[in-house]
Design a protein around this motif. Structure first.
Motif, mmCIF file in Angstrom:
data_model
loop_
_atom_site.group_PDB
_atom_site.id
_atom_site.type_symbol
_atom_site.label_atom_id
_atom_site.label_comp_id
_atom_site.label_asym_id
_atom_site.label_seq_id
_atom_site.Cartn_x
_atom_site.Cartn_y
_atom_site.Cartn_z
ATOM 1 N N LEU A 22 8.586 -3.304 -13.428
ATOM 2 C CA LEU A 22 7.298 -3.970 -13.594
ATOM 3 C C LEU A 22 7.060 -5.015 -12.507
ATOM 4 O O LEU A 22 5.941 -5.176 -12.022
ATOM 5 N N ASP A 23 8.117 -5.711 -12.118
ATOM 6 C CA ASP A 23 8.006 -6.699 -11.038
ATOM 7 C C ASP A 23 7.615 -5.997 -9.741
ATOM 8 O O ASP A 23 6.681 -6.410 -9.044
ATOM 9 N N LEU A 24 8.314 -4.922 -9.420
ATOM 10 C CA LEU A 24 8.005 -4.176 -8.206
ATOM 11 C C LEU A 24 6.591 -3.581 -8.257
ATOM 12 O O LEU A 24 5.888 -3.542 -7.243
ATOM 13 N N LYS A 25 6.187 -3.150 -9.433
ATOM 14 C CA LYS A 25 4.851 -2.574 -9.605
ATOM 15 C C LYS A 25 3.770 -3.599 -9.234
ATOM 16 O O LYS A 25 2.763 -3.259 -8.612
ATOM 17 N N PHE A 26 3.995 -4.863 -9.602
ATOM 18 C CA PHE A 26 3.056 -5.925 -9.236
ATOM 19 C C PHE A 26 2.933 -6.023 -7.718
ATOM 20 O O PHE A 26 1.838 -6.019 -7.159
ATOM 21 N N HIS A 27 4.071 -6.087 -7.039
ATOM 22 C CA HIS A 27 4.060 -6.236 -5.584
ATOM 23 C C HIS A 27 3.473 -4.994 -4.902
ATOM 24 O O HIS A 27 2.732 -5.114 -3.918
ATOM 25 N N GLN A 28 3.782 -3.818 -5.436
ATOM 26 C CA GLN A 28 3.227 -2.594 -4.867
ATOM 27 C C GLN A 28 1.704 -2.558 -5.034
ATOM 28 O O GLN A 28 1.002 -2.090 -4.146
ATOM 29 N N SER A 29 1.211 -3.056 -6.159
ATOM 30 C CA SER A 29 -0.231 -3.098 -6.386
ATOM 31 C C SER A 29 -0.934 -3.947 -5.332
ATOM 32 O O SER A 29 -2.002 -3.581 -4.831
ATOM 33 N N ILE A 30 -0.328 -5.062 -5.000
ATOM 34 C CA ILE A 30 -0.906 -5.939 -3.975
ATOM 35 C C ILE A 30 -0.894 -5.240 -2.616
ATOM 36 O O ILE A 30 -1.888 -5.259 -1.893
ATOM 37 N N MET A 31 0.233 -4.615 -2.296
ATOM 38 C CA MET A 31 0.322 -3.931 -1.006
ATOM 39 C C MET A 31 -0.693 -2.791 -0.918
ATOM 40 O O MET A 31 -1.342 -2.617 0.103
ATOM 41 N N GLN A 32 -0.852 -2.042 -1.991
ATOM 42 C CA GLN A 32 -1.826 -0.949 -1.998
ATOM 43 C C GLN A 32 -3.250 -1.481 -1.875
ATOM 44 O O GLN A 32 -4.095 -0.867 -1.229
ATOM 45 N N ALA A 33 -3.500 -2.626 -2.479
ATOM 46 C CA ALA A 33 -4.839 -3.217 -2.431
ATOM 47 C C ALA A 33 -5.242 -3.603 -1.012
ATOM 48 O O ALA A 33 -6.432 -3.686 -0.707
ATOM 49 N N THR A 34 -4.255 -3.812 -0.128
ATOM 50 C CA THR A 34 -4.598 -4.156 1.255
ATOM 51 C C THR A 34 -5.246 -2.981 1.972
ATOM 52 O O THR A 34 -6.007 -3.181 2.914
ATOM 53 N N GLY A 35 -4.907 -1.766 1.530
ATOM 54 C CA GLY A 35 -5.413 -0.579 2.209
ATOM 55 C C GLY A 35 -4.785 -0.376 3.575
ATOM 56 O O GLY A 35 -5.200 0.490 4.332
ATOM 57 N N ASN A 36 -3.770 -1.166 3.882
ATOM 58 C CA ASN A 36 -3.122 -1.121 5.187
ATOM 59 C C ASN A 36 -1.858 -0.260 5.085
ATOM 60 O O ASN A 36 -0.900 -0.625 4.398
ATOM 61 N N VAL A 37 -1.865 0.878 5.766
ATOM 62 C CA VAL A 37 -0.747 1.812 5.700
ATOM 63 C C VAL A 37 0.548 1.164 6.175
ATOM 64 O O VAL A 37 1.614 1.401 5.606
ATOM 65 N N LEU A 38 0.481 0.326 7.191
ATOM 66 C CA LEU A 38 1.675 -0.342 7.698
ATOM 67 C C LEU A 38 2.276 -1.274 6.634
ATOM 68 O O LEU A 38 3.480 -1.264 6.392
ATOM 69 N N VAL A 39 1.438 -2.055 5.971
ATOM 70 C CA VAL A 39 1.908 -2.956 4.919
ATOM 71 C C VAL A 39 2.560 -2.146 3.796
ATOM 72 O O VAL A 39 3.636 -2.495 3.305
ATOM 73 N N MET A 40 1.933 -1.053 3.404
ATOM 74 C CA MET A 40 2.478 -0.225 2.323
ATOM 75 C C MET A 40 3.804 0.416 2.733
ATOM 76 O O MET A 40 4.741 0.472 1.934
ATOM 77 N N THR A 41 3.909 0.852 3.976
ATOM 78 C CA THR A 41 5.140 1.481 4.459
ATOM 79 C C THR A 41 6.279 0.460 4.520
ATOM 80 O O THR A 41 7.394 0.732 4.061
ATOM 81 N N ILE A 42 6.018 -0.700 5.075
ATOM 82 C CA ILE A 42 7.032 -1.754 5.150
ATOM 83 C C ILE A 42 7.429 -2.184 3.741
ATOM 84 O O ILE A 42 8.613 -2.385 3.456
ATOM 85 N N GLY A 43 6.465 -2.292 2.855
ATOM 86 C CA GLY A 43 6.750 -2.656 1.471
ATOM 87 C C GLY A 43 7.684 -1.671 0.802
ATOM 88 O O GLY A 43 8.602 -2.060 0.078
ATOM 89 N N GLU A 44 7.474 -0.396 1.033
ATOM 90 C CA GLU A 44 8.354 0.631 0.455
ATOM 91 C C GLU A 44 9.773 0.498 0.997
ATOM 92 O O GLU A 44 10.740 0.669 0.268
ATOM 93 N N MET A 45 9.897 0.185 2.286
ATOM 94 C CA MET A 45 11.224 0.022 2.882
ATOM 95 C C MET A 45 11.935 -1.198 2.294
ATOM 96 O O MET A 45 13.131 -1.169 2.044
#
Length: 103
Positions: A22-45
Motif C-alpha cells: 500500500l505504501d508503494l502504491k501511494f508512491h506509484q500513483s504519484i509517479m504515474q500522475a506525472t505522466g512522465n515516462v522517465l519518472v515512472m521508469t526510475i520509480g520502478e527501478m
C-alpha cells in the motif's frame, strides 16, 4: 490509496507485506500522475531498493500512523501546487524516514 491503508490498519490489518504494498502504491500513483515516462521508469527501478526500508518503517511502533500522516502531508502539498510546500513535505518525509528509530 491513503484511505485504503488507513482502513486496512484500523481494521486490524498488520501484514507487513500488505502495508509495504500500500505504501508503494501511494508512491506509484504519484509517479504515474506525472505522466512522465522517465519518472515512472526510475520509480520502478527504485521500488526494489526501498522495500526493506518501507518494511522497517511500517513495522516501527508509530510507523503506519507516521506514514499515513506523511502521505497526507505530501498529497496536500502536491494539490497546493506550491513548490516550497512540496519541497518541504518531501524533505520532511525523507528526513523522517532516515532519522526515525526502527525498533
Amino acid at each position: 490509496v491513503i484511505e485504503e491503508m488507513e482502513t486496512y490498519w484500523e481494521s486490524g490489518g498488520r501484514n507487513t507485506q500488505k502495508l509495504v504494498h500500500l505504501d508503494l502504491k501511494f508512491h506509484q500513483s504519484i509517479m504515474q500522475a506525472t505522466g512522465n515516462v522517465l519518472v515512472m521508469t526510475i520509480g520502478e527501478m527504485l521500488k526494489t531498493m526501498f522495500q526493506e526500508t518501507l518494511s522497517r518503517s511500517v513495522s516501527a511502533a508509530d510507523g503506519v500512523a507516521w506514514t499515513i500522516a506523511q502521505h497526507r502531508r505530501t498529497l496536500t502539498a502536491l494539490r497546493s501546487r506550491d513548490s516550497q510546500q512540496i519541497r518541504e513535505a518531501i524533505i520532511y518525509g525523507l528526513d523522517g524516514s532516515k532519522n526515525r528509530r526502527f525498533d
